[in-house]
Motif scaffolding. Structure first.
Motif, PDB file in Angstrom:
ATOM      1  N   ASN A 134       0.844  -1.198   0.000  1.00 43.27           N
ATOM      2  CA  ASN A 134       0.000   0.000   0.000  1.00 43.27           C
ATOM      3  C   ASN A 134       0.875   1.243   0.000  1.00 43.27           C
ATOM      4  O   ASN A 134       1.961   1.244   0.583  1.00 43.27           O
ATOM      5  CB  ASN A 134      -0.900   0.026   1.245  1.00 43.27           C
ATOM      6  N   TRP A 135       0.402   2.293  -0.651  1.00 42.70           N
ATOM      7  CA  TRP A 135       1.094   3.573  -0.640  1.00 42.70           C
ATOM      8  C   TRP A 135       0.049   4.690  -0.671  1.00 42.70           C
ATOM      9  O   TRP A 135      -1.137   4.451  -0.901  1.00 42.70           O
ATOM     10  CB  TRP A 135       2.059   3.692  -1.816  1.00 42.70           C
ATOM     11  N   GLY A 136       0.504   5.911  -0.416  1.00 40.42           N
ATOM     12  CA  GLY A 136      -0.420   7.027  -0.351  1.00 40.42           C
ATOM     13  C   GLY A 136      -1.014   7.359  -1.699  1.00 40.42           C
ATOM     14  O   GLY A 136      -0.281   7.560  -2.671  1.00 40.42           O
ATOM     15  N   PRO A 137      -2.339   7.425  -1.784  1.00 41.61           N
ATOM     16  CA  PRO A 137      -2.962   7.807  -3.073  1.00 41.61           C
ATOM     17  C   PRO A 137      -2.632   9.251  -3.422  1.00 41.61           C
ATOM     18  O   PRO A 137      -2.567  10.118  -2.563  1.00 41.61           O
ATOM     19  CB  PRO A 137      -4.459   7.606  -2.809  1.00 41.61           C
ATOM     20  N   ASN A 138      -2.380   9.488  -4.693  1.00 44.43           N
ATOM     21  CA  ASN A 138      -1.975  10.795  -5.180  1.00 44.43           C
ATOM     22  C   ASN A 138      -3.180  11.477  -5.820  1.00 44.43           C
ATOM     23  O   ASN A 138      -3.809  10.938  -6.725  1.00 44.43           O
ATOM     24  CB  ASN A 138      -0.844  10.624  -6.208  1.00 44.43           C
ATOM     25  N   ILE A 139      -3.510  12.689  -5.343  1.00 45.99           N
ATOM     26  CA  ILE A 139      -4.737  13.339  -5.800  1.00 45.99           C
ATOM     27  C   ILE A 139      -4.690  13.747  -7.272  1.00 45.99           C
ATOM     28  O   ILE A 139      -5.729  14.000  -7.885  1.00 45.99           O
ATOM     29  CB  ILE A 139      -5.050  14.571  -4.938  1.00 45.99           C
ATOM     30  N   VAL A 140      -3.462  13.850  -7.846  1.00 48.98           N
ATOM     31  CA  VAL A 140      -3.378  14.271  -9.245  1.00 48.98           C
ATOM     32  C   VAL A 140      -2.865  13.163 -10.153  1.00 48.98           C
ATOM     33  O   VAL A 140      -2.700  13.370 -11.345  1.00 48.98           O
ATOM     34  CB  VAL A 140      -2.464  15.518  -9.377  1.00 48.98           C
ATOM     35  N   ALA A 141      -2.575  11.986  -9.555  1.00 44.67           N
ATOM     36  CA  ALA A 141      -2.016  10.889 -10.358  1.00 44.67           C
ATOM     37  C   ALA A 141      -3.130  10.033 -10.929  1.00 44.67           C
ATOM     38  O   ALA A 141      -4.212   9.925 -10.359  1.00 44.67           O
ATOM     39  CB  ALA A 141      -1.094  10.035  -9.502  1.00 44.67           C
ATOM     40  N   SER A 142      -2.842   9.401 -12.067  1.00 44.77           N
ATOM     41  CA  SER A 142      -3.797   8.482 -12.685  1.00 44.77           C
ATOM     42  C   SER A 142      -3.281   7.057 -12.690  1.00 44.77           C
ATOM     43  O   SER A 142      -4.071   6.111 -12.667  1.00 44.77           O
ATOM     44  CB  SER A 142      -4.095   8.918 -14.124  1.00 44.77           C
ATOM     45  N   LEU A 143      -1.950   6.853 -12.703  1.00 51.75           N
ATOM     46  CA  LEU A 143      -1.351   5.520 -12.716  1.00 51.75           C
ATOM     47  C   LEU A 143      -0.129   5.497 -11.792  1.00 51.75           C
ATOM     48  O   LEU A 143       0.484   6.540 -11.511  1.00 51.75           O
ATOM     49  CB  LEU A 143      -0.928   5.138 -14.145  1.00 51.75           C
ATOM     50  N   TYR A 144       0.212   4.260 -11.355  1.00 50.14           N
ATOM     51  CA  TYR A 144       1.374   4.069 -10.504  1.00 50.14           C
ATOM     52  C   TYR A 144       2.245   2.967 -11.069  1.00 50.14           C
ATOM     53  O   TYR A 144       1.746   1.972 -11.626  1.00 50.14           O
ATOM     54  CB  TYR A 144       0.950   3.669  -9.087  1.00 50.14           C
ATOM     55  N   LEU A 145       3.564   3.123 -10.927  1.00 55.60           N
ATOM     56  CA  LEU A 145       4.505   2.095 -11.338  1.00 55.60           C
ATOM     57  C   LEU A 145       5.126   1.500 -10.065  1.00 55.60           C
ATOM     58  O   LEU A 145       5.762   2.217  -9.282  1.00 55.60           O
ATOM     59  CB  LEU A 145       5.602   2.683 -12.227  1.00 55.60           C
ATOM     60  N   LEU A 146       4.921   0.180  -9.876  1.00 51.01           N
ATOM     61  CA  LEU A 146       5.455  -0.541  -8.709  1.00 51.01           C
ATOM     62  C   LEU A 146       6.571  -1.458  -9.163  1.00 51.01           C
ATOM     63  O   LEU A 146       6.406  -2.212 -10.131  1.00 51.01           O
ATOM     64  CB  LEU A 146       4.343  -1.359  -8.037  1.00 51.01           C
ATOM     65  N   GLN A 147       7.705  -1.406  -8.455  1.00 55.10           N
ATOM     66  CA  GLN A 147       8.799  -2.321  -8.717  1.00 55.10           C
ATOM     67  C   GLN A 147       9.189  -3.028  -7.415  1.00 55.10           C
ATOM     68  O   GLN A 147       9.325  -2.392  -6.360  1.00 55.10           O
ATOM     69  CB  GLN A 147      10.021  -1.584  -9.277  1.00 55.10           C
ATOM     70  N   ILE A 148       9.372  -4.374  -7.505  1.00 55.32           N
ATOM     71  CA  ILE A 148       9.823  -5.196  -6.379  1.00 55.32           C
ATOM     72  C   ILE A 148      10.989  -6.022  -6.886  1.00 55.32           C
ATOM     73  O   ILE A 148      10.868  -6.717  -7.916  1.00 55.32           O
ATOM     74  CB  ILE A 148       8.705  -6.108  -5.853  1.00 55.32           C
ATOM     75  N   SER A 149      12.133  -5.953  -6.156  1.00 53.23           N
ATOM     76  CA  SER A 149      13.351  -6.584  -6.662  1.00 53.23           C
ATOM     77  C   SER A 149      14.157  -7.195  -5.525  1.00 53.23           C
ATOM     78  O   SER A 149      14.061  -6.748  -4.375  1.00 53.23           O
ATOM     79  CB  SER A 149      14.210  -5.550  -7.400  1.00 53.23           C
ATOM     80  N   LYS A 150      14.953  -8.249  -5.851  1.00 53.49           N
ATOM     81  CA  LYS A 150      15.860  -8.840  -4.865  1.00 53.49           C
ATOM     82  C   LYS A 150      17.142  -8.027  -4.728  1.00 53.49           C
ATOM     83  O   LYS A 150      17.919  -8.271  -3.800  1.00 53.49           O
ATOM     84  CB  LYS A 150      16.222 -10.272  -5.259  1.00 53.49           C
ATOM     85  N   ASN A 151      17.400  -7.107  -5.649  1.00 53.50           N
ATOM     86  CA  ASN A 151      18.600  -6.276  -5.528  1.00 53.50           C
ATOM     87  C   ASN A 151      18.203  -4.811  -5.435  1.00 53.50           C
ATOM     88  O   ASN A 151      17.173  -4.377  -5.966  1.00 53.50           O
ATOM     89  CB  ASN A 151      19.564  -6.511  -6.696  1.00 53.50           C
ATOM     90  N   GLN A 152      19.041  -4.055  -4.777  1.00 59.33           N
ATOM     91  CA  GLN A 152      18.702  -2.681  -4.434  1.00 59.33           C
ATOM     92  C   GLN A 152      18.737  -1.745  -5.640  1.00 59.33           C
ATOM     93  O   GLN A 152      18.141  -0.663  -5.597  1.00 59.33           O
ATOM     94  CB  GLN A 152      19.652  -2.189  -3.338  1.00 59.33           C
TER      95      GLN A 152
END
Length: 961
Positions: A617-635
């Motif tokens: 979960n993350w904070g909803p953005n009042i002016v955003a329409s889409l979000y890009l989520l990345q999950i990785s084993k390396n930093q």
């Protein structure tokens, strides 16, 4: 003949004190009038005033306060006083009109007024006059009237009142009326008391474990016991564990406990009768405490011996002394009094001296003085608190031949008033007849602030001063005035008034100097007590010359605003309670974002033990329409495991691995533009679960010591084993971490108990899933035999065998054998459903072995056999009834009648003996001989139980009730 003196000081000073007392008696009886700065309308003449200092927790100084300790001497009363005595947390005194008074703690009724009421001011004891002497014990009161009668009340647990009881007295009671004559002097300590009569006799009583009574025993005395001869005693002082006295010939004597050399005879050996200290014959006064002693000679020299742990002897050391040692070279000492940790003394010029461990009135610090030290600005002392447990309390009181005049101080205006602080000052125009101990400002919410309330301390000089008042309550009316403290007491200026401001609001969010703040902002500040409304201002200018928002609201937050992007704002808040305003809060500034960056919610940074299907979960953005989520084993996210665009501010994972550290981040899109990446957060998933191996699920009839085994799993780390008595694991009996091993030996499980066990992986803060939980049940417990008792002999051949009940058992098996190995079994019975079984017709005079074990209908198996017990049957065999011998009654009381009935095969002769045996085969009674013994036989001397009547070859039994 010399007597103990009125004030308990040296005989050589009698004339001086009597002269002073006469002078005091001629003084005016009018009360002193206290003004704001000085004692008015009284001549500066000699006056027997009462003074005190030290502890005042229970009002033992008598100045009208509690819990307000006095670290310098102050005048306690404006009345005339003849005498004062200190006890434990209380004090006593006699005024010049011969009335008796008390103040402080009265837990034991030591004020003698029929109650336990304590008082912070002197209260009169009784209504009579004519009191000439008073002494305070630990928590008891002794007083002597002019007719020589001695009276006492208060604490009496150690018979220290001498009234032949250990009953606490809350009324004054005459002591020794029919035992001793008129009393001239009395002294009491914690557990022992002593008195000297007009004829010079010494009498002691009370607790005598240390031999401090001096009668050659260690037996307590509940009434006065005479010590020595009539006419030979001058004065006496009782310590806690010993007693010291002076005879009329000036010799010094002591007795009691001597562990610290407190008897002064050069040894450490205790004495049960008076023992002379040295050979000098010029001693005039003595004062004793727990182990320390002070004494005066005729030439005015001061001597000390005994305990010296805190320097209370004043010889410059902390070394105990077992013989009298002169203190310094001065020969002008007048009074000396030892106390628990320190000592006090008065010289002939009336100056007050102290040494030992004591609160220093000059430096206001706890200090230790090894030699006598003079107290500044205290003169004309004519009496110190005397004997009777004075050392047990930490207050000190004395009488001065002096009238002190307070100084004068003016209060200056109050300035710089804040919610918790303000400025005030004073102007000291006179110090009166004393030096200034302290000056400052006192303040209170009541209209008469005193130094017993909140104060400042600001030097000791004349002239003007300024002080800061701190720890004020916001929005509160205060009364303020300047004060000075001298030995004469406190003097005050006129009272000034002020109203503190409301608390200045504290801003919470947005925090000061925040950057990249969202354009829809929530303003929050702390609630201010007593505030009715708040004034909120938001501006683009730090001096608020123009405001974007400026209005009042009742809540402590404001969120009805959309801010501009990339703008620097300033905001502040003021609390209002008409017509009062708080100061403006500090000004906070913040800068809004150029682009609205993303805020992460969960999983929080550095989370451990997350499930592999965790929620993001993350904070909803009042002016955003889409979000890009990345999950990785390396930093560096070079090859992310998850790289997805979604429209909601949440994501449910399904592809994560066990025991793996991941990194995740989010950014949002603004049309064709995007925000920066959020911060990178890290989390670690749980390890997988393990598989249980042994003991298998639903195992039963297990031993109490078990080895638990499970599969090591993939990671072979550490494991946590839990064993509980319930499926919810609220009653955990074993909770242990096994390091690098998949087995655990567990001992001392309980019999016939259901257990549930489970295991999980653990590695530092990372935890695996719990395994399934498996059930097991332990075996039933062994049987405990109860009857016949082990090694019991003389039993009849018909026995009811008994044993203890075993939980979970359906039936029992009994075995009886003629050998310990049970290869010669004479009786065996199973399927017994009770805890006893009757076995008849055992052979006489045989040693048997017997045992029992328990069975269950379920498949739990059997328990072990019980212990093997033995018993032996009686050597006499007998039927329940004999057709040839009749015993009436049976069971019998104190008489029986034995009748022989001849029959075929049984023809007793006239000389046949009729004998009675017990169950051990022992002959206990010879009844007689003859064919017919129908007469009653007295068996009252036989104990209750079974007996056998034997005639010839026939035997019958009966029971004696």
């Amino acid at each position: 003949m010399r007597k103990a003196l009125f004030f308990g000081i040296s005989f050589s000073l009698t004339l001086y004190l009597l002269t002073a007392s006469s002078m005091f008696a001629k003084e005016s009886e009018s009360d002193l009038k206290s003004g704001s700065s000085a004692i008015a309308n009284e001549p500066l003449a000699n006056y027997s005033t009462l003074w005190g200092w030290g502890s005042n927790r229970y009002g033992e100084l008598g100045d009208g306060t509690n819990f307000f300790h006095r670290w310098r001497p102050i005048q306690i009363s404006t009345d005339k006083w003849n005498m004062v005595a200190c006890g434990y947390k209380f004090s006593l005194g006699i005024k010049s009109d011969s009335t008796l008074w008390g103040w402080g703690w009265s837990h034991y009724g030591q004020f003698g007024n029929g109650n336990f009421d304590s008082s912070s001011v002197p209260v009169r004891i009784g209504t009579e006059r004519g009191w000439k002497f008073v002494s305070a014990g630990y928590s008891s009161t002794f007083a002597i009237k002019s007719d020589g009668s001695m009276w006492a009340c208060g604490y009496n647990d150690h018979a220290n009142l001498g009234d032949s009881t250990i009953q606490q007295r809350i009324w004054l009671k005459q002591i020794g009326k029919d035992i001793i004559g008129p009393v001239n002097y009395v002294n009491s300590a914690y557990n022992v008391s002593a008195a000297i009569t007009n004829d010079g006799s010494l009498w002691t009583w009370g607790f005598n474990y240390f031999g401090s009574i001096g009668d050659g025993t260690i037996i307590n005395k509940y009434y006065p016991i005479k010590i020595g001869n009539t006419g030979e005693w001058l004065t006496v002082s009782c310590g806690y564990i010993h007693t010291v006295a002076i005879k009329t010939d000036g010799t010094l004597w002591a007795w009691g406990q001597n562990s610290s050399g407190n008897l002064g005879d050069g040894t450490y050996v205790s004495k049960l009768i008076p023992t002379q200290i040295g050979n000098d014959s010029d001693w005039v006064d003595i004062s004793s405490e727990c182990g320390a002693n002070l004494a005066l000679k005729k030439d005015g020299t001061l001597w000390a011996w005994g305990s010296n742990y805190n320097g209370e002897l004043g010889d410059g050391t902390k070394i105990k002394k077992n013989i009298p040692t002169q203190i310094g070279k001065d020969n002008d000492w007048l009074i000396a009094r030892s106390r628990l940790n320190y000592s006090e003394a008065v010289k002939k010029d009336g100056s007050l001296w102290y040494w030992g461990k004591i609160w220093d009135p000059d430096s206001l610090k706890d200090r230790t003085f090894l030699i006598p030290t003079k107290m500044s600005n205290i003169t004309k002392v004519i009496q110190l608190s005397r004997g009777g447990g004075a050392g047990y309390g930490s207050q000190s009181m004395f009488i001065r031949n002096y009238l002190a005049v307070p100084g004068n101080v003016e209060t200056l205006p109050i300035t710089n008033i804040k919610c918790n602080t303000a400025q005030s000052g004073g102007n000291v125009t006179s110090a009166g007849s004393e030096i200034i101990y302290q000056r400052g400002i006192c303040f209170d919410i009541r209209s008469d602030p005193t130094v017993s309330k909140d104060t400042t301390m600001n030097g000791k000089n004349m002239g003007q001063f300024q002080s800061t008042l701190t720890k004020l309550r916001p929005f509160t009316k205060y009364y303020v005035r300047a004060y000075i403290t001298t030995a004469a007491g406190e003097s005050y200026g006129l009272v000034e008034r002020m109203f503190t401001k409301l608390i200045t609001p504290i801003l919470l969010t947005p925090q000061n100097n925040e950057i990249d703040a969202p354009i829809k902002k929530y303003f929050v500040w702390k609630k201010v007590q007593d505030a009715e409304v708040y004034r909120f201002q938001l501006s683009k200018y730090p001096d608020f010359i123009t405001n974007d928002i400026d209005f009042e609201l009742t809540d402590t937050c404001y969120n009805d605003v959309i801010l501009g992007l990339n703008v620097n704002y300033f905001w502040r808040v003021q609390a209002i309670h008409e017509p009062y305003l708080s100061d403006w809060s500090v000004v906070f500034s913040f800068n809004t974002i150029k682009f609205y960056n993303q805020v992460l919610y969960s999983p929080v940074d550095n989370s451990f033990n997350l499930p592999i299907n965790c929620q993001f979960n993350w904070g909803p953005n009042i002016v955003a329409s889409l979000y890009l989520l990345q999950i990785s084993k390396n930093q560096n996210f070079s090859n992310p495991d998850i790289d997805t665009i979604i429209s909601e501010a949440e994501y449910q994972s399904t592809k994560l691995a066990f025991f793996q550290t991941y990194y995740w981040r989010v950014k949002c899109f603004f049309g064709s533009d995007s925000s920066n990446w959020s911060p990178v957060w890290r989390f670690t998933t749980q390890m997988d679960s393990v598989e249980l191996i042994s003991p298998v699920d639903l195992s039963k009839n297990l031993e109490l010591s078990q080895t638990f085994i499970w599969d090591k799993g993939i990671y072979e780390k550490n494991y946590r084993l839990q064993i509980s008595k319930g499926f919810d694991f609220n009653d955990i009996r074993v909770d242990t971490v096994i390091i690098g091993n998949s087995t655990a030996d567990v001992k001392y499980l309980k019999h016939f108990t259901n257990y549930v066990w489970r295991v999980r992986n653990e590695y530092g803060d990372t935890l695996g899933y719990w395994s399934k939980f498996w059930n097991l049940r332990t075996k039933i417990t062994n049987v405990q035999l109860t009857y016949p008792e082990n090694t019991q002999t003389g039993l009849e051949q018909n026995i009811n065998f008994m044993w203890t009940f075993v939980i979970g058992v359906d039936y029992y098996q009994l075995q009886i054998s003629k050998n310990k190995q049970f290869t010669n079994i004479v009786y065996s019975k199973d399927s017994i459903t009770t805890t006893e079984y009757y076995v008849p017709d055992l052979e006489p005079n045989i040693l048997y072995y017997w045992r029992v074990r328990a069975w269950s209908k379920e498949t739990y198996g059997t328990a072990y056999w019980s212990e093997v017990w033995t018993f032996k049957t009686s050597s006499l065999g007998v039927n329940d009834e004999s057709e040839f011998i009749q015993i009436i009654p049976n069971p019998a009381g104190d008489f029986i009648t034995v009748t022989l009935k001849p029959s075929e095969g049984f023809e007793p002769s006239e000389g046949s003996a009729i004998l009675i045996y017990n169950t051990l085969g022992e002959l206990v009674m010879f009844v007689g001989t003859g064919r017919d013994l129908s007469a009653r036989t007295n068996i009252a001397n036989l104990q209750k139980g079974m007996y056998f009547v034997k005639v010839g070859g026939e035997t019958a039994k009966f029971v004696k009730l």
